[in-house]
Enzyme design. Structure first.
Site, mmCIF file in Angstrom:
data_model
loop_
_atom_site.group_PDB
_atom_site.id
_atom_site.type_symbol
_atom_site.label_atom_id
_atom_site.label_comp_id
_atom_site.label_asym_id
_atom_site.label_seq_id
_atom_site.Cartn_x
_atom_site.Cartn_y
_atom_site.Cartn_z
ATOM 1 N N GLU A 1 -10.696 -2.657 1.425
ATOM 2 C CA GLU A 1 -10.432 -2.805 -0.004
ATOM 3 C C GLU A 1 -10.020 -4.228 -0.352
ATOM 4 O O GLU A 1 -10.475 -4.783 -1.351
ATOM 5 C CB GLU A 1 -9.361 -1.813 -0.454
ATOM 6 C CG GLU A 1 -9.845 -0.381 -0.467
ATOM 7 C CD GLU A 1 -8.788 0.599 -0.955
ATOM 8 O OE1 GLU A 1 -7.631 0.192 -1.180
ATOM 9 O OE2 GLU A 1 -9.133 1.779 -1.110
ATOM 10 N N GLU B 1 -5.826 4.049 7.720
ATOM 11 C CA GLU B 1 -5.318 3.503 6.452
ATOM 12 C C GLU B 1 -5.277 1.988 6.497
ATOM 13 O O GLU B 1 -5.590 1.330 5.494
ATOM 14 C CB GLU B 1 -3.937 4.073 6.124
ATOM 15 C CG GLU B 1 -3.400 3.595 4.792
ATOM 16 C CD GLU B 1 -4.313 3.886 3.616
ATOM 17 O OE1 GLU B 1 -4.391 3.023 2.713
ATOM 18 O OE2 GLU B 1 -4.961 4.944 3.576
ATOM 19 N N GLU C 1 0.831 -1.204 0.000
ATOM 20 C CA GLU C 1 0.000 0.000 0.000
ATOM 21 C C GLU C 1 0.865 1.254 0.000
ATOM 22 O O GLU C 1 1.478 1.612 1.007
ATOM 23 C CB GLU C 1 -0.917 0.008 1.228
ATOM 24 C CG GLU C 1 -1.891 -1.145 1.291
ATOM 25 C CD GLU C 1 -2.932 -1.112 0.183
ATOM 26 O OE1 GLU C 1 -3.254 -0.010 -0.317
ATOM 27 O OE2 GLU C 1 -3.421 -2.186 -0.181
#
Length: 121
Positions: free
Chosen positions: A79, A72, A31
């Site tokens: 996701e 995050e 990420e």
């Protein structure tokens, strides 16, 4: 009861620590946004020690930075789960991903607001 919840005591804590480290490693490797937040934290958190503020204000400066990392991680988890279910475009999948992104947007806004208020106040 889940069959994956069988460990107790120190063994559970040891396993949970390993899973957490695996998650941090996966986020760092996979990420870009997480890596960017790490850089932001590496700059802002040490900087907070050189600012003449109260202990409570210092804690706020650090906590909002760490909160953005937590958000995050959760956003990335949402996701990944959505992508695991299906890569097909679907309005509910889009909503879930957009809401995770919105949460991170608010967390970054909190950094800006808290740092701004403390530095300029």
């Amino acid at each position: 009861m889940s069959p994956f919840k069988g460990q107790t005591g120190l063994k559970r804590i040891f396993n949970a620590t390993g899973y957490s480290l695996d998650g941090l490693t996966a986020a760092f490797k996979g990420e870009a946004a997480f890596r960017q937040l790490i850089v932001l934290n590496v700059v802002l958190i040490p900087l907070s020690f050189f600012i003449d503020v109260s202990k409570a204000e210092h804690a706020l400066l650090v906590l909002v930075c760490l909160l953005a990392l937590i958000v995050e991680l959760l956003n990335s988890a949402v996701e990944a789960a959505i992508d695991r279910i299906s890569l097909e475009l679907h309005p509910l999948s889009k909503n879930a991903k957009d809401m995770g992104s919105a949460a991170q947007f608010i967390a970054l806004g909190m950094i800006a607001v808290v740092w701004g208020l403390i530095l300029l106040g």
